[in-house]
Design a protein around this motif. Structure first.
Motif, PDB file in Angstrom:
ATOM      1  N   ASP A 191      43.786  45.568  29.914  1.00 48.72           N
ATOM      2  CA  ASP A 191      42.947  44.390  30.176  1.00 48.72           C
ATOM      3  C   ASP A 191      43.724  43.261  30.846  1.00 48.72           C
ATOM      4  N   ALA A 192      44.951  43.022  30.425  1.00 48.73           N
ATOM      5  CA  ALA A 192      45.739  41.927  30.995  1.00 48.73           C
ATOM      6  C   ALA A 192      46.019  42.171  32.480  1.00 48.73           C
ATOM      7  N   LEU A 193      46.435  43.399  32.810  1.00 51.19           N
ATOM      8  CA  LEU A 193      46.696  43.729  34.207  1.00 51.19           C
ATOM      9  C   LEU A 193      45.425  43.670  35.045  1.00 51.19           C
ATOM     10  N   PHE A 194      44.325  44.131  34.461  1.00 50.38           N
ATOM     11  CA  PHE A 194      43.065  44.133  35.205  1.00 50.38           C
ATOM     12  C   PHE A 194      42.640  42.705  35.534  1.00 50.38           C
ATOM     13  N   LYS A 195      42.777  41.782  34.574  1.00 55.07           N
ATOM     14  CA  LYS A 195      42.393  40.386  34.822  1.00 55.07           C
ATOM     15  C   LYS A 195      43.270  39.765  35.905  1.00 55.07           C
ATOM     16  N   GLN A 196      44.560  40.071  35.884  1.00 56.33           N
ATOM     17  CA  GLN A 196      45.450  39.553  36.920  1.00 56.33           C
ATOM     18  C   GLN A 196      45.096  40.132  38.288  1.00 56.33           C
ATOM     19  N   THR A 197      44.713  41.399  38.308  1.00 52.27           N
ATOM     20  CA  THR A 197      44.317  42.034  39.566  1.00 52.27           C
ATOM     21  C   THR A 197      43.056  41.384  40.122  1.00 52.27           C
ATOM     22  N   VAL A 198      42.094  41.139  39.263  1.00 51.36           N
ATOM     23  CA  VAL A 198      40.851  40.484  39.684  1.00 51.36           C
ATOM     24  C   VAL A 198      41.137  39.099  40.255  1.00 51.36           C
ATOM     25  N   ALA A 199      42.014  38.354  39.589  1.00 48.28           N
ATOM     26  CA  ALA A 199      42.366  37.015  40.077  1.00 48.28           C
ATOM     27  C   ALA A 199      43.043  37.087  41.445  1.00 48.28           C
ATOM     28  N   SER A 200      43.929  38.068  41.623  1.00 48.54           N
ATOM     29  CA  SER A 200      44.626  38.198  42.907  1.00 48.54           C
ATOM     30  C   SER A 200      43.670  38.625  44.012  1.00 48.54           C
ATOM     31  N   ILE A 201      42.644  39.407  43.675  1.00 42.72           N
ATOM     32  CA  ILE A 201      41.623  39.793  44.657  1.00 42.72           C
ATOM     33  C   ILE A 201      40.883  38.556  45.152  1.00 42.72           C
ATOM     34  N   SER A 202      40.543  37.648  44.237  1.00 44.60           N
ATOM     35  CA  SER A 202      39.855  36.409  44.613  1.00 44.60           C
ATOM     36  C   SER A 202      40.717  35.562  45.539  1.00 44.60           C
ATOM     37  N   ASP A 203      41.974  35.392  45.162  1.00 41.57           N
ATOM     38  CA  ASP A 203      42.883  34.583  45.985  1.00 41.57           C
ATOM     39  C   ASP A 203      43.036  35.164  47.381  1.00 41.57           C
ATOM     40  N   ASP A 204      43.224  36.476  47.451  1.00 44.47           N
ATOM     41  CA  ASP A 204      43.443  37.123  48.739  1.00 44.47           C
ATOM     42  C   ASP A 204      42.189  37.079  49.608  1.00 44.47           C
ATOM     43  N   ALA A 205      41.017  37.278  49.003  1.00 46.65           N
ATOM     44  CA  ALA A 205      39.769  37.261  49.771  1.00 46.65           C
ATOM     45  C   ALA A 205      39.518  35.887  50.383  1.00 46.65           C
ATOM     46  N   GLY A 206      39.749  34.832  49.584  1.00 44.80           N
ATOM     47  CA  GLY A 206      39.557  33.478  50.102  1.00 44.80           C
ATOM     48  C   GLY A 206      40.535  33.151  51.217  1.00 44.80           C
ATOM     49  N   GLN A 207      41.804  33.529  51.027  1.00 46.01           N
ATOM     50  CA  GLN A 207      42.823  33.235  52.027  1.00 46.01           C
ATOM     51  C   GLN A 207      42.573  34.003  53.322  1.00 46.01           C
ATOM     52  N   SER A 208      42.202  35.266  53.197  1.00 41.53           N
ATOM     53  CA  SER A 208      41.957  36.089  54.388  1.00 41.53           C
ATOM     54  C   SER A 208      40.787  35.548  55.200  1.00 41.53           C
ATOM     55  N   ARG A 209      39.729  35.110  54.512  1.00 43.55           N
ATOM     56  CA  ARG A 209      38.558  34.597  55.242  1.00 43.55           C
ATOM     57  C   ARG A 209      38.869  33.275  55.917  1.00 43.55           C
ATOM     58  N   LEU A 210      39.665  32.437  55.265  1.00 46.40           N
ATOM     59  CA  LEU A 210      40.061  31.182  55.887  1.00 46.40           C
ATOM     60  C   LEU A 210      40.896  31.443  57.136  1.00 46.40           C
TER      61      LEU A 210
END
Length: 488
Positions: free
Chosen positions: A61-80
């Motif tokens: 669960d801990a790794l999965f939550k960190q992965t989800v957070a990193s997906i959000s960060d990367d998606a926002g940065q890539s679109r910008l």
């Protein structure tokens, strides 16, 4: 051990080995699937001493939550970054070869060449062509910025629809997980689907999750708004005037979604990045382009040469004009959309020497705006003045974010510096966040994904177990035959 118990033992081993083999086969079939967690066949003994097999899903669960957070960060940065690259394309891409700043440098050089040969009609036409390039560059850049805003508007609408669809699907699969676990059934497939949906949701909007005792999941946005709790919350477009078209902002559970800020954006998910592009970066770029256009009109204005010098300002548009107005734009204030409307005065096409002599605003009864009043072929006063004006500081609207005082040339250069600084910061952050999400996904895969080597090794172990069971049955069969032979 009696023959009956031996047969029962062999049957149990066959049954469990078959189930284990099916699980291993399923794992092997999903090697490389990012949305599949490895199934583990756990052996146990019940209260009656009977062996049983239970399927357990690998998870962290801990790794999965960190992965989800990193997906959000990367998606926002890539679109910008993609949006910034679109704006950069308005100026010709790397090195900005078609930017207004580049064309203004070429135009000033043409004016200097013209001033060195003021009687040359050919050089005059070349200078006029370079002036037209400046106006066209501003028009084109303004068009691209408008396209960026239109594209983001459309994409925001599509993302909202997609997010609502994901939430609706999540609601269904969440109920499935709760129901299956409550009835003691294997919910692994449903849990995989739920985790996959969480990743998809995280790509659109930053989220955090909480797990309840029944394995019910609650989803919050990174701003703290409830996105899902028992049922999906409504994500909707809210227009500036209260309507939904055109979209002005997005509300989640009646809370407005905030845009990201900075080149290394705070945006989590594509929606926040889209709003940053649409409501911050693109309008600011447009403001700067409009101020460059206004600065050009000011620099190339004409004044009435027949009145005292102290009474001549603010003058009237000369070489560069606003296609929708004959008035001078308001000093030091953004004239919205001016970069898209600026053009060169059509009179210069018929008489390029107006650039040397002035007189764009002369009438049939007045020559008040002529600078070369004696029609001297070698006259350079007006050209020298225009070159000087391009290097003279003037007031710009400070809300355009690149200063309040600069030369028109310097202001255009500062605008390129502004967008390039953002792009460089976004590029660097995109590389970092991309590497982070790749690392997190790999780490999670190592923990919960399928290793082909491990599964094949386990398959060999199961084959040996099957052989041992077969040998046991063969032995029992031989013993039964011997017993029957003795009875006969």
């Amino acid at each position: 051990m009696s023959l009956a118990s031996a047969i029962t033992t062999a049957q149990t081993i066959f049954s469990n080995t078959g189930k284990q083999t099916a699980i291993v086969s399923q794992n092997i079939a999903n090697v490389g699937s990012a949305d599949y967690s490895r199934r583990l066949a756990m052996m146990g003994v019940d209260n009656d001493g009977q062996p049983y097999l239970k399927v357990q899903r690998a998870q962290n669960d801990a790794l999965f939550k960190q992965t989800v957070a990193s997906i959000s960060d990367d998606a926002g940065q890539s679109r910008l970054l993609f949006g910034l690259q679109q704006i950069q394309s308005a100026f010709g891409g790397a090195d900005y070869p078609t930017s207004p700043s580049t064309y203004m440098t070429a135009f000033r050089s043409s004016l200097q060449t013209f001033a060195a040969s003021p009687s040359s009609i050919t050089i005059a036409r070349s200078a006029v062509a370079d002036a037209r390039d400046v106006a066209n560059a501003l028009n084109s850049a303004s068009t691209v910025v408008d396209q960026v805003k239109a594209t983001t508007d459309k994409e925001i609408g599509e993302q909202v629809v997609q997010l609502n669809e994901y939430l609706s699907a999540f609601e269904k699969v969440n109920y499935t997980v709760i129901g299956m676990l409550a009835n003691g059934k294997d919910a692994s497939d449903a849990l995989d689907k739920r985790d996959s949906l969480l990743k998809s949701i995280a790509g659109i909007v930053g989220i955090s999750t909480t797990m309840r005792q029944s394995m019910d999941t609650v989803i919050y946005t990174s701003d703290g708004s409830v996105l899902f709790e028992t049922s999906a919350r409504k994500v909707e477009l809210v227009g500036k005037d209260g309507s939904s078209s055109p979209p002005f902002h997005v509300e989640i559970d009646n809370e407005e979604l905030k845009p990201g800020t900075g080149g290394n954006t705070t945006a989590q998910g594509t929606l926040a990045a889209l709003f940053q592009l649409r409501d911050d970066i693109a309008p600011m770029m447009q403001n700067q382009l409009d101020e460059i256009a206004r600065g050009l009109i000011v620099s190339f204005r004409e004044t009435d040469q027949t009145i005292p010098e102290e009474n001549r300002e603010p003058g009237v548009p000369g070489l560069f004009i606003d296609s929708s107005s004959t008035d001078m734009p308001t000093a030091g204030t953004i004239s919205t959309g001016l970069a898209g409307r600026i053009k060169i005065n059509a009179a210069v096409d018929d008489n390029p020497m107006l650039l040397r002599d002035g007189g764009f605003n002369n009438t049939s009864t007045s020559t008040n705006y002529t600078y070369n009043r004696d029609s001297v072929a070698a006259y350079t006063g007006r050209l020298d003045g225009l070159i000087e004006q391009m290097g003279t500081p003037q007031a710009f609207d400070a809300t355009a974010d690149i200063g309040g005082t600069a030369t028109v040339m310097g202001y255009a250069s500062n605008s390129i510096g502004w967008i390039e600084q953002l792009r460089k910061a976004a590029t660097s952050a995109d590389e970092t966040k991309g590497a982070m999400v790749a690392q997190m996904q790999q780490t999670l895969s190592n923990e919960t994904g399928v290793s082909l080597d491990e599964e094949l090794s386990l398959m060999l172990d199961l084959e040996q177990s099957y052989k041992a069971s077969a040998k046991l049955l063969t032995t029992v069969d031989e013993m039964l035959k011997s017993l029957l032979d003795m009875v006969r």
